[in-house]
Scaffold this motif. Structure first.
Motif, PDB file in Angstrom:
ATOM      1  N   TRP A 167      -3.671   2.207  -3.042  1.00 22.07           N
ATOM      2  CA  TRP A 167      -4.463   2.028  -4.256  1.00 22.07           C
ATOM      3  C   TRP A 167      -4.535   0.541  -4.470  1.00 22.07           C
ATOM      4  N   SER A 222       0.452   5.326   4.449  1.00 18.36           N
ATOM      5  CA  SER A 222      -0.169   6.656   4.438  1.00 18.36           C
ATOM      6  C   SER A 222      -1.321   6.734   3.432  1.00 18.36           C
ATOM      7  N   GLY A 223      -1.549   5.678   2.704  1.00 20.48           N
ATOM      8  CA  GLY A 223      -2.611   5.608   1.711  1.00 20.48           C
ATOM      9  C   GLY A 223      -2.481   4.296   0.969  1.00 20.48           C
ATOM     10  N   ASP A 244      -9.946   4.866  -2.771  1.00 19.06           N
ATOM     11  CA  ASP A 244      -9.737   3.912  -1.698  1.00 19.06           C
ATOM     12  C   ASP A 244     -10.018   4.519  -0.330  1.00 19.06           C
ATOM     13  N   ARG A 245      -9.849   5.805  -0.210  1.00 22.31           N
ATOM     14  CA  ARG A 245     -10.042   6.474   1.077  1.00 22.31           C
ATOM     15  C   ARG A 245     -10.791   7.771   0.873  1.00 22.31           C
ATOM     16  N   VAL A 253     -11.138  11.771   2.486  1.00 24.59           N
ATOM     17  CA  VAL A 253     -10.594  12.803   3.349  1.00 24.59           C
ATOM     18  C   VAL A 253     -11.685  13.843   3.520  1.00 24.59           C
ATOM     19  N   PRO A 259      -6.129   7.860  -5.043  1.00 22.42           N
ATOM     20  CA  PRO A 259      -4.806   7.481  -4.558  1.00 22.42           C
ATOM     21  C   PRO A 259      -3.715   7.943  -5.503  1.00 22.42           C
ATOM     22  N   CYS A 270     -10.822  10.513  -2.247  1.00 20.87           N
ATOM     23  CA  CYS A 270      -9.416  10.875  -2.426  1.00 20.87           C
ATOM     24  C   CYS A 270      -8.795   9.878  -3.386  1.00 20.87           C
ATOM     25  N   GLN A 272       1.924   4.728  -3.128  1.00 16.76           N
ATOM     26  CA  GLN A 272       1.817   6.160  -2.871  1.00 16.76           C
ATOM     27  C   GLN A 272       3.038   6.873  -3.458  1.00 16.76           C
ATOM     28  N   ASN A 319       0.824  -1.207   0.000  1.00 22.08           N
ATOM     29  CA  ASN A 319       0.000   0.000   0.000  1.00 22.08           C
ATOM     30  C   ASN A 319       0.862   1.263   0.000  1.00 22.08           C
ATOM     31  N   GLN A 320       1.931   1.271   0.798  1.00 20.68           N
ATOM     32  CA  GLN A 320       2.783   2.455   0.831  1.00 20.68           C
ATOM     33  C   GLN A 320       3.519   2.626  -0.487  1.00 20.68           C
TER      34      GLN A 320
END
Length: 172
Positions: free
Chosen positions: A145, A142-143, A160-161, A163, A170, A168, A23, A19-20
Motif C-alpha cells: 500500500w 506479497s503486496g 495498488d495491485r 488480482v 491493500p 485489490c 500487509q 511494502n511487506q
C-alpha cells in the motif's frame, strides 16, 4: 508508561521491507503474538493478540504513514494503551534498517509488557527477528500500500495491485 526501541537489519531493499510491513493481514504468519489483523479502512485496523496469559482485541489508528520511510500508530479505546512508530532506512549494503519504537501504558493485563523489566523489548525484538526471517525468505513483498496518511487521513487510496483483473485493496 514503558518505552522500547528495537532495530533489525534486513537483507532486502527499503521498498520491499516497507511494502511487506503494510500487509497487516500477513502479520500472524510471522508474529507469535498476533492472531489476526483486520483492515477496517486504510487508517484503521483491528488486532487480535495472544501471548501466554495475555490476550485481547484492540483497534489501532495509523496517524501518519510515509511510503518507504515510516508509519506511526496509536491504540484506540482503553486497552492495551500504546503508541508506536516503525521506520525504514537504507543500509550501506542495500538492505534496510527497521526500527520500532513503542510506548506502552501499565494498565490491564497488557500492562505486564510495561512493568516487567525488559519484557516489551524481548517481545518486540523477537517479532522483528521473525519479520526479518519472513521477508528475507520471501525475497519480495506479497503486496503493498503506497498511500500516505497525515493526521489519520489517507492521502492516496487507490488499489495498488490487481488480482484476476479486479482491483485489490491493500491490507495495510
Amino acid at each position: 508508561m514503558s518505552s522500547v526501541e528495537e532495530t533489525v537489519e534486513i537483507a532486502v531493499p527499503v521498498r520491499t521491507a516497507y511494502n511487506q510491513w503494510t500487509q497487516f493481514a500477513s502479520f500472524p504468519l510471522f508474529m507469535r503474538s498476533v492472531r489476526k489483523v483486520e483492515q477496517i479502512k486504510p487508517s484503521l485496523t483491528s488486532w487480535t493478540i495472544a501471548a501466554g496469559p495475555l490476550h485481547g482485541v484492540f483497534t489501532a489508528e495509523i496517524v501518519e504513514q510515509e511510503p518507504d520511510s515510516r508509519l506511526v500508530w496509536r491504540s484506540l479505546g482503553r486497552r492495551p494503551v500504546h503508541r508506536g512508530e516503525v521506520s525504514f532506512r537504507p543500509t550501506a549494503r542495500g538492505g534496510t534498517r527497521v526500527t520500532v519504537r513503542m510506548d506502552i501504558a501499565a494498565r490491564g493485563s497488557a500492562g505486564l509488557l510495561a512493568v516487567v523489566p525488559g519484557l516489551a523489548g524481548r517481545v518486540v525484538r523477537g517479532e522483528l527477528r521473525r519479520f526479518k526471517e519472513y521477508i528475507e525468505g520471501l525475497g519480495q513483498e506479497s503486496g503493498a500500500w503506497r498511500g500516505a496518511i497525515r493526521e489519520g487521513r489517507p492521502r492516496h487510496a487507490e488499489p495498488d495491485r490487481k488480482v484476476s483483473g479486479v482491483p485489490c485493496w491493500p491490507v495495510g
